[in-house]
Design a protein around this motif. Structure first.
Motif, PDB file in Angstrom:
ATOM      1  N   GLY A  55       0.888  -1.180  -0.108  1.00 33.27           N
ATOM      2  CA  GLY A  55      -0.045   0.118  -0.020  1.00 33.27           C
ATOM      3  C   GLY A  55       0.963   1.198   0.079  1.00 33.27           C
ATOM      4  O   GLY A  55       2.026   1.363  -0.296  1.00 33.27           O
ATOM      5  N   VAL A  56       0.344   2.340   0.362  1.00 32.83           N
ATOM      6  CA  VAL A  56       0.973   3.819   0.324  1.00 32.83           C
ATOM      7  C   VAL A  56       0.485   4.419   1.616  1.00 32.83           C
ATOM      8  O   VAL A  56      -0.664   4.459   2.027  1.00 32.83           O
ATOM      9  N   PHE A  57       1.540   5.064   2.180  1.00 31.05           N
ATOM     10  CA  PHE A  57       1.226   6.056   3.300  1.00 31.05           C
ATOM     11  C   PHE A  57       2.128   7.247   3.364  1.00 31.05           C
ATOM     12  O   PHE A  57       3.008   7.149   2.318  1.00 31.05           O
ATOM     13  N   ASP A  58       1.643   8.272   3.945  1.00 28.65           N
ATOM     14  CA  ASP A  58       2.219   9.473   4.136  1.00 28.65           C
ATOM     15  C   ASP A  58       2.960   9.472   5.483  1.00 28.65           C
ATOM     16  O   ASP A  58       2.350   9.016   6.530  1.00 28.65           O
ATOM     17  N   ALA A  59       4.105  10.007   5.356  1.00 29.29           N
ATOM     18  CA  ALA A  59       4.884  10.350   6.703  1.00 29.29           C
ATOM     19  C   ALA A  59       5.462  11.838   6.699  1.00 29.29           C
ATOM     20  O   ALA A  59       5.808  12.167   5.771  1.00 29.29           O
ATOM     21  N   PRO A  60       5.528  12.390   7.874  1.00 27.71           N
ATOM     22  CA  PRO A  60       5.910  13.681   7.981  1.00 27.71           C
ATOM     23  C   PRO A  60       7.632  13.900   7.466  1.00 27.71           C
ATOM     24  O   PRO A  60       8.177  14.823   6.861  1.00 27.71           O
ATOM     25  N   SER A  61       8.449  12.732   7.819  1.00 28.20           N
ATOM     26  CA  SER A  61       9.713  12.820   7.588  1.00 28.20           C
ATOM     27  C   SER A  61      10.329  11.362   7.270  1.00 28.20           C
ATOM     28  O   SER A  61       9.776  10.507   7.570  1.00 28.20           O
ATOM     29  N   GLN A  62      11.353  11.355   6.749  1.00 27.16           N
ATOM     30  CA  GLN A  62      12.178  10.078   6.547  1.00 27.16           C
ATOM     31  C   GLN A  62      12.548   9.569   7.787  1.00 27.16           C
ATOM     32  O   GLN A  62      12.367   8.211   8.011  1.00 27.16           O
ATOM     33  N   ALA A  63      12.857  10.244   8.720  1.00 28.33           N
ATOM     34  CA  ALA A  63      13.073   9.747  10.119  1.00 28.33           C
ATOM     35  C   ALA A  63      11.899   9.222  10.796  1.00 28.33           C
ATOM     36  O   ALA A  63      11.827   8.099  11.322  1.00 28.33           O
ATOM     37  N   ASP A  64      10.837   9.524  10.652  1.00 25.13           N
ATOM     38  CA  ASP A  64       9.595   8.999  10.949  1.00 25.13           C
ATOM     39  C   ASP A  64       9.346   7.617  10.194  1.00 25.13           C
ATOM     40  O   ASP A  64       8.961   6.700  10.909  1.00 25.13           O
ATOM     41  N   ALA A  65       9.246   7.670   8.943  1.00 21.81           N
ATOM     42  CA  ALA A  65       9.188   6.304   8.342  1.00 21.81           C
ATOM     43  C   ALA A  65      10.052   5.184   8.643  1.00 21.81           C
ATOM     44  O   ALA A  65       9.663   4.107   8.784  1.00 21.81           O
TER      45      ALA A  65
END
Length: 106
Positions: A55-65
């Motif tokens: 699937g696809v998700f949104d994350a605020p930053s690369q660190a969060d992902a």
């Protein structure tokens, strides 16, 4: 926010947990995990073959992902892989740049 394509496979106890809880409970668990880092789920699908869920998700930053990926993978129940997604406009911007590079052997 950056969009990420995720691909995951359940392993060992993760498969048993999926069978016990069902697919919607696992999707809810991902939504809660994404909420904890300020992200959101765009799409979530189960599949046959090499990938169990994607699937696809949104994350605020690369660190969060990365934090989310590390936490999920650390359970040993799921192997997750993330791919950052780019828009056509991102590619337009990249095409305007001229990095310096020497190919091997040249």
């Amino acid at each position: 926010m950056t969009k990420y394509l995720f691909e995951a496979n359940y392993v060992g106890e993760g498969i048993k947990g999926l069978m016990r809880e069902g697919g919607t409970k696992r999707r809810e668990a991902l939504v809660q995990a994404l909420d904890s880092v300020g992200g959101s789920l765009e799409s979530f699908y189960y599949a046959f073959g090499d990938t169990d869920v994607l699937g696809v998700f949104d994350a605020p930053s690369q660190a969060d992902a990365a934090a989310l990926s590390l936490m999920i993978n650390s359970t040993g129940s799921v192997n997750v892989r993330l791919k950052p997604l780019m828009t056509p406009e991102d590619i337009d911007e990249a095409a305007k740049k001229t990095p310096s590079y020497r190919a091997p052997g040249q």
